[in-house]
Design a protein around this motif. Sequence first.
Motif, PDB file in Angstrom:
ATOM      1  N   ARG A  54      -4.031  11.563  -1.785  1.00  0.00           N
ATOM      2  CA  ARG A  54      -4.716  10.496  -1.062  1.00  0.00           C
ATOM      3  C   ARG A  54      -5.088  10.984   0.338  1.00  0.00           C
ATOM      4  NH1 ARG A  54      -4.618   5.599  -3.177  1.00  0.00           N
ATOM      5  NH2 ARG A  54      -4.993   4.674  -1.128  1.00  0.00           N
ATOM      6  N   PRO A  55      -6.205  10.481   0.884  1.00  0.00           N
ATOM      7  CA  PRO A  55      -6.624  10.973   2.197  1.00  0.00           C
ATOM      8  C   PRO A  55      -5.846  10.391   3.376  1.00  0.00           C
ATOM      9  CG  PRO A  55      -8.210   9.376   1.356  1.00  0.00           C
ATOM     10  CD  PRO A  55      -7.212   9.618   0.254  1.00  0.00           C
ATOM     11  N   GLU A  56      -5.101   9.317   3.156  1.00  0.00           N
ATOM     12  CA  GLU A  56      -4.341   8.726   4.256  1.00  0.00           C
ATOM     13  C   GLU A  56      -3.166   9.639   4.617  1.00  0.00           C
ATOM     14  OE1 GLU A  56      -6.539   5.808   1.935  1.00  0.00           O
ATOM     15  OE2 GLU A  56      -4.855   7.079   1.325  1.00  0.00           O
TER      16      GLU A  56
ATOM     17  N   ALA B 137       0.847  -1.187   0.000  1.00  0.00           N
ATOM     18  CA  ALA B 137       0.000   0.000   0.000  1.00  0.00           C
ATOM     19  C   ALA B 137       0.884   1.238   0.000  1.00  0.00           C
ATOM     20  CB  ALA B 137      -0.902  -0.004   1.229  1.00  0.00           C
ATOM     21  N   PRO B 138       0.450   2.307  -0.662  1.00  0.00           N
ATOM     22  CA  PRO B 138       1.242   3.547  -0.624  1.00  0.00           C
ATOM     23  C   PRO B 138       1.345   4.079   0.787  1.00  0.00           C
ATOM     24  CG  PRO B 138      -0.939   3.936  -1.572  1.00  0.00           C
ATOM     25  CD  PRO B 138      -0.795   2.451  -1.432  1.00  0.00           C
ATOM     26  N   GLN B 139       2.469   4.679   1.089  1.00  0.00           N
ATOM     27  CA  GLN B 139       2.676   5.247   2.413  1.00  0.00           C
ATOM     28  C   GLN B 139       1.793   6.474   2.598  1.00  0.00           C
ATOM     29  OE1 GLN B 139       4.749   3.996   4.958  1.00  0.00           O
ATOM     30  NE2 GLN B 139       4.634   2.257   3.551  1.00  0.00           N
ATOM     31  N   PRO B 140       1.245   6.666   3.785  1.00  0.00           N
ATOM     32  CA  PRO B 140       0.446   7.865   4.020  1.00  0.00           C
ATOM     33  C   PRO B 140       1.303   9.122   3.890  1.00  0.00           C
ATOM     34  CG  PRO B 140       0.875   6.717   6.083  1.00  0.00           C
ATOM     35  CD  PRO B 140       1.344   5.808   4.992  1.00  0.00           C
TER      36      PRO B 140
ATOM     37  N   ALA C 277      -4.572  14.868   1.521  1.00  0.00           N
ATOM     38  CA  ALA C 277      -4.231  14.471   2.887  1.00  0.00           C
ATOM     39  C   ALA C 277      -4.306  15.663   3.837  1.00  0.00           C
ATOM     40  CB  ALA C 277      -2.826  13.857   2.918  1.00  0.00           C
ATOM     41  N   LEU C 278      -3.852  16.810   3.374  1.00  0.00           N
ATOM     42  CA  LEU C 278      -3.871  18.006   4.212  1.00  0.00           C
ATOM     43  C   LEU C 278      -5.302  18.382   4.588  1.00  0.00           C
ATOM     44  CD1 LEU C 278      -2.364  20.402   5.488  1.00  0.00           C
ATOM     45  CD2 LEU C 278      -2.495  21.553   3.262  1.00  0.00           C
TER      46      LEU C 278
ATOM     47  N   SER D 264       1.738  20.375   3.951  1.00  0.00           N
ATOM     48  CA  SER D 264       1.971  19.085   3.312  1.00  0.00           C
ATOM     49  C   SER D 264       2.233  19.303   1.830  1.00  0.00           C
ATOM     50  CB  SER D 264       0.761  18.155   3.498  1.00  0.00           C
ATOM     51  OG  SER D 264       0.999  16.877   2.936  1.00  0.00           O
ATOM     52  N   SER D 265       2.765  18.285   1.193  1.00  0.00           N
ATOM     53  CA  SER D 265       2.886  18.290  -0.265  1.00  0.00           C
ATOM     54  C   SER D 265       1.700  17.596  -0.912  1.00  0.00           C
ATOM     55  CB  SER D 265       4.191  17.607  -0.691  1.00  0.00           C
ATOM     56  OG  SER D 265       4.231  16.278  -0.205  1.00  0.00           O
ATOM     57  N   ASP D 266       0.751  17.097  -0.116  1.00  0.00           N
ATOM     58  CA  ASP D 266      -0.439  16.412  -0.618  1.00  0.00           C
ATOM     59  C   ASP D 266      -1.673  17.194  -0.171  1.00  0.00           C
ATOM     60  OD1 ASP D 266      -2.742  14.710  -0.836  1.00  0.00           O
ATOM     61  OD2 ASP D 266      -1.444  12.956  -0.895  1.00  0.00           O
ATOM     62  N   PRO D 267      -2.397  17.837  -1.109  1.00  0.00           N
ATOM     63  CA  PRO D 267      -3.530  18.668  -0.702  1.00  0.00           C
ATOM     64  C   PRO D 267      -4.713  17.870  -0.169  1.00  0.00           C
ATOM     65  CG  PRO D 267      -3.464  18.471  -3.095  1.00  0.00           C
ATOM     66  CD  PRO D 267      -2.203  17.829  -2.575  1.00  0.00           C
TER      67      PRO D 267
END
Length: 375
Positions: free
Chosen positions: A367-369, A6-9, A313-314, A308-311
Amino acid sequence: MTQDEAPQPAKVYFADLRARAAGRNRTAKIQKLFEAAGFGDVVQKGDLTAIKLHFGERGCDTHISPTYARAVVELVKAQGGRPFVTDTNTLYSGSRHNAVDHLLTAVEHGFDYAVLGAPVIIADGLDSTNVLEVPISGKHFQKVKIAGDIVRADSLLVLSHFKGHELAGFGGAVKNLAMGCAPRAGKQDQHCVRFVVEPKKCIGCAECVAVCPVGAAAMKGKKAVIDKAACIGCGECLTVCPKKAMSIDWGTEIVPFMERMVEYALGAVTGKTGRVGYVNFLVNVTPDCDCVPWSDAPIVPDIGFLASSDPVALDKACLDLVNEQAACPECKLEHGIHSGEDKFTALWQWTRGDMTFVHGAAVGLGRPEYELVRV
């Protein structure tokens, strides 16, 4: 990573608001978040760096503080970047409908060179025609219209005030990308819903007529009516109607609206892999967007700043932190007031904010994780 892994959160960095010394003040917290989130790699020497935020509609005073934007400007300069602070013109009528009025509003709210140390540029131009089309692979769009100066920027830092929104449920990094980086034509692509008046609720105040930017709202006798052929779906009538007499078919239209919004967010960052960073401000968490010309009382206490670099997840981390809080007294919330209850659904029961996470993952926006890392 193998197919079975699974991709890392995503890492979401969090700074609370406690401070008992100069090194813990809010400017220092922004610097620590910038460093922890690796934004020094986002901004490279010589970059034209867009710092995207919302200047607030005239009458709103809970938008992001210009001093926070100034802190980010200084960090970009320290990396050798050439920052400019930016937003786009609005679809609805108001104090930010064209670049002249928009800049005047920005200055009134403290966003000018003397405070920021960087120029303010309206990214879609004088009349929202500075537009470039960006190809994407989406469910609803294969290309989207993005403000030209956002596309042309070498790197992008997205500063978002996390708060409620009457159509999207909440507004954070994803909405700031989607609506905030789109010109008027792109905003209209996303809305693509048509409002109608529920006559039994209408009190004939004509507030909708006053704000409609295209004259689609009119009075017929003592009741308002909407010309669906003329309506551009901006939703301003819904925002100002005191009796909430404006409606759409929420069961069928709200999910596609959210999906279109997410796909526009994807378009805003396409071509900038590794060159975008996001900071969300969990302060003054109001029920409404900063687009309204007022500021209601916050629904929860101030929480902190996140990066974060992930909008996706943020935004999920921000939503979780808001929902962990008990509601502030004397706020708009009548339900969902306890810790662990969904605050924004309690405010706007017809919304589907969860689609930010579902469709964001589906189209590859993020991703939301997440893993929350305190700094």
